[in-house]
Design an enzyme around this catalytic site. Structure first.
Site, PDB file in Angstrom:
ATOM      1  CG  ASP A   1      -2.332  -1.290   1.411  1.00 20.64           C
ATOM      2  OD1 ASP A   1      -2.085  -1.721   0.239  1.00 20.64           O
ATOM      3  OD2 ASP A   1      -2.171  -1.501   2.318  1.00 20.64           O
ATOM      4  CE  LYS A   2       0.464   8.880  -1.691  1.00 22.22           C
ATOM      5  NZ  LYS A   2      -0.108   9.199  -2.662  1.00 22.22           N
TER       6      LYS A   2
END
Length: 245
Positions: free
Chosen positions: A105-106
């Site tokens: 995930d970012k």
């Protein structure tokens, strides 16, 4: 020994894209065994022929493998019009075919393998291979032995099936301003969308920090700070290739 076209040889070595290296060849900047060659399709014996670009030796490299300590705020993609990608961080290579093995995930940090070896990547990510991925996480909430048991049994996060059994290890639990915070390690064998965050949400807790520390037999090099990377050693490459067998 491999027998490949000159333009592919140069592209594999990171000299540019196939079209770019063809231009280099046309301009007479490439030599094979110290003789200028202006045809892109001649065949190169990778273990015998001496190839140079601007009189500097070019070594053939079909596949590259990097370990990246992914920082938060960077997306796990090859290209993005708005965001910086993990490939943008690999500035030592000019290859255009590198990609991340799986996704983080970012806002998630930690171990990410970057390569252009699609066969190895596909086998590592195949659902049936069950390659372990371990994360360090900070949790808003009190993780207990009951939580550990729930993770080991699988959790309904709203998908068609329960998550596969996960190993949850409690590192510490402490109270801060009348709220509990926990530090844990979580090992999963899947890669569902926001999986660890969704698992904790289902037991009434929130992930506030997440970092992947291992994938199969490969552990994040503690010497790498966020955003730093290095090439995998030959031993690490072999471990990865054998992890899915």
């Amino acid at each position: 020994m491999a027998n490949i076209r000159l333009d592919k040889f140069l592209a594999d070595a990171g000299a540019g894209t196939r079209s770019q290296v063809k231009e280099l060849i046309k301009k007479g900047r490439v030599k094979v065994n110290n003789v200028i060659v202006k045809k892109s399709d001649i065949k190169i014996q990778t273990d015998e022929d001496f190839v140079s670009l601007d009189d500097k030796k070019v070594s053939h490299c079909e596949f590259q493998y990097f370990m990246l300590n992914k920082p938060g705020g960077v997306v796990s993609a090859t290209k993005d019009e708005k965001e910086k990608t993990v490939i943008d961080l690999i500035d030592v290579s000019k290859r255009r075919d590198l990609f991340p093995v799986g996704r983080l995930d970012k806002d998630t940090e930690g171990l990410l393998i970057i390569t252009n070896d699609g066969v190895m990547a596909n086998k590592l990510l195949a659902p049936g291979k069950h390659v372990n991925k371990t994360y360090f996480a900070k949790i808003e909430g009190c993780v207990t032995d009951e939580t550990v048991e729930m993770f080991s049994s699988g959790i309904d996060i709203g998908d068609d099936k329960l998550t596969k059994p996960a190993i949850l290890q409690i590192i510490s639990v402490f109270s801060k301003e009348e709220q509990y915070e926990s530090e844990v390690k979580v090992t999963i064998t899947e890669g569902r969308y926001h999986q660890i965050k969704r698992m904790f949400e289902k037991v009434g807790m929130k992930v506030t920090y997440l970092k992947r520390i291992s994938m199969g037999p490969i552990f994040l090099d503690e010497a790498l700070t966020c955003g730093e990377y290095r090439e995998l050693t030959q031993e690490e490459i072999e471990l990865l290739k054998n992890a899915h067998q």
